[in-house]
Design an enzyme around this catalytic site. Structure first.
Site, PDB file in Angstrom:
ATOM      1  N   ASP A 179     126.510 118.728  50.979  1.00 43.90           N
ATOM      2  CA  ASP A 179     126.654 118.594  49.642  1.00 43.90           C
ATOM      3  C   ASP A 179     125.198 117.911  49.066  1.00 43.90           C
ATOM      4  OD1 ASP A 179     125.975 116.145  50.917  1.00 43.90           O
ATOM      5  OD2 ASP A 179     127.648 114.950  50.057  1.00 43.90           O
ATOM      6  N   SER A 180     123.995 118.298  49.880  1.00 47.97           N
ATOM      7  CA  SER A 180     122.755 118.316  49.332  1.00 47.97           C
ATOM      8  C   SER A 180     122.616 119.442  48.375  1.00 47.97           C
ATOM      9  CB  SER A 180     121.897 118.742  50.628  1.00 47.97           C
ATOM     10  OG  SER A 180     122.178 119.861  51.369  1.00 47.97           O
ATOM     11  N   GLU A 216     120.556 111.272  60.821  1.00 49.21           N
ATOM     12  CA  GLU A 216     119.768 111.639  60.052  1.00 49.21           C
ATOM     13  C   GLU A 216     118.689 110.503  59.916  1.00 49.21           C
ATOM     14  OE1 GLU A 216     121.168 113.055  56.160  1.00 49.21           O
ATOM     15  OE2 GLU A 216     119.182 112.885  55.239  1.00 49.21           O
ATOM     16  N   LYS A 251     132.543 118.013  57.326  1.00 47.74           N
ATOM     17  CA  LYS A 251     131.638 117.017  57.917  1.00 47.74           C
ATOM     18  C   LYS A 251     131.883 115.966  56.873  1.00 47.74           C
ATOM     19  CE  LYS A 251     126.924 117.090  57.236  1.00 47.74           C
ATOM     20  NZ  LYS A 251     126.716 115.642  56.427  1.00 47.74           N
ATOM     21  N   GLU A 267     130.497 111.599  56.132  1.00 46.36           N
ATOM     22  CA  GLU A 267     129.506 110.548  56.457  1.00 46.36           C
ATOM     23  C   GLU A 267     130.127 109.162  56.871  1.00 46.36           C
ATOM     24  OE1 GLU A 267     126.608 110.155  53.212  1.00 46.36           O
ATOM     25  OE2 GLU A 267     126.062 112.287  53.259  1.00 46.36           O
ATOM     26  N   ASP A 314     130.622 120.274  53.930  1.00 43.06           N
ATOM     27  CA  ASP A 314     130.614 118.753  53.723  1.00 43.06           C
ATOM     28  C   ASP A 314     131.664 118.365  52.971  1.00 43.06           C
ATOM     29  OD1 ASP A 314     128.850 117.110  54.790  1.00 43.06           O
ATOM     30  OD2 ASP A 314     127.051 117.608  53.301  1.00 43.06           O
TER      31      ASP A 314
HETATM   32  O1  KIV Z   1     124.153 117.759  52.939  1.00 48.01           O
HETATM   33  C1  KIV Z   1     123.273 117.925  53.632  1.00 48.01           C
HETATM   34  O2  KIV Z   1     122.655 119.058  53.779  1.00 48.01           O
HETATM   35  C2  KIV Z   1     123.279 117.347  54.943  1.00 48.01           C
HETATM   36  C3  KIV Z   1     122.172 117.696  56.043  1.00 48.01           C
HETATM   37  C4  KIV Z   1     120.973 117.269  55.604  1.00 48.01           C
HETATM   38  C5  KIV Z   1     122.747 117.228  57.495  1.00 48.01           C
HETATM   39  O3  KIV Z   1     124.129 116.564  55.277  1.00 48.01           O
END
Ligand code: KIV
Length: 273
Positions: free
Chosen positions: A41-42, A180, A110, A112, A80
């Site tokens: 989600d970056s 992270e 994924k 968090e 994510d």
């Molecule tokens: O959103 C993302 O790109 C991430 C990575 C930095 C692990 O969670």
């Protein structure tokens, strides 16, 4: 050949994960032979131009993950779950994860955190056959509550919370855990405690895998290098230079030339005149 969860669990070599957000990114990552691709989600920061990951929606993630999957049909794909999609109960989380798996062809999701609520979600998803990658340490979705985008686990309380969280995620069924922005020695301790792989970003060399954000790795944004990343190229500078060269040639009428032009027979043209 696409890796399976058991292969990832038992890999002898360090696992290589990179983020991707579109079809060309998927093609580049698969062409380079990475073990896993993460549609992070970056996306919100590096592709959509938001200043955090919070505005990213499930629709955004699905849209981009589908494109990545078209570019990387043979690589283990993790997507994510964005902020808010797994925070309102296991039923909503299950629905969001099923949509991601069904609509994008992802192999895993994924999420968090390691709060009791998140652990319950991880447990329900994994019991229903959806592989889940955990994520502790710096967690951008809730960074404001963590005091900003800061290294975590530096004091005993924070280090203990991070380590206990990783252990609890494994206990809940996560097949891997992203660490992270935590001290390398803490990442080593966590890696030694877990049987599932740790995948580090800003977490030192002792993790069982590493992940980098596509734009950081390729230097797509000029400016200072982030402490937790390494640039393997300067594509941002290259891109700007190439576009500037194109602009100069257009303005000087040097582009296009005959090479980029299509011909027409004299008699056809004559008739038009
Ligand atoms: O959103 C993302 O790109 C991430 C990575 C930095 C692990 O969670």
């Amino acid at each position: 050949m696409k890796r399976t969860v058991p292969e990832l669990l038992h890999a002898a070599e360090p696992l290589v994960m990179v983020t991707a957000y579109d079809y060309p990114g998927g093609r580049h990552a698969e062409g380079a032979g990475v073990d896993l691709i993460l549609v992070g989600d970056s996306l919100g920061n590096v592709v959509l131009g938001y200043d955090s990951t919070a505005p990213v929606t499930l629709g955004d993630m699905i849209h981009h993950a589908r494109a990545v999957r078209r570019g990387a049909p043979g690589t283990f794909l993790v997507v994510d779950l964005p902020f808010g999609t797994y925070h309102t109960g296991t039923h909503d989380a299950m629905k969001a994860a099923v949509r991601v798996i069904q609509e994008t062809g992802a192999d895993a999701v994924k999420m968090e955190g390691a709060t009791p609520e998140v652990l319950e979600v991880v447990s329900v998803l994994t019991r229903n056959g959806i592989p889940v990658m955990g994520h502790v340490g710096l967690m951008p979705q809730t960074a404001t509550a963590q005091g900003g985008l800061k290294v975590q686990g530096k004091d005993e309380e924070s280090a203990r919370r991070t380590a206990d969280g990783a252990v609890a995620l494994e206990g809940a069924g996560a097949f891997a855990v992203v660490l992270e922005a935590i001290p390398a020695r803490l990442a080593r301790l966590i890696t030694e405690r877990l049987t599932v792989p740790t995948i580090g970003i800003g977490a030192g060399v002792h993790c069982r895998g590493q992940v980098l954000v596509y734009h950081d790795l390729l230097g797509l944004y000029e400016g200072e290098e982030k402490k937790l990343a390494r640039r393997y190229a300067e594509l941002g500078r290259e891109a700007r230079g190439a576009i500037a060269a194109y602009a100069a040639e257009v303005r000087a009428r040097e582009f296009p030339t005959r090479e980029q032009s299509f011909v027409m027979k004299d008699d056809v043209l004559g008739k038009l005149y």
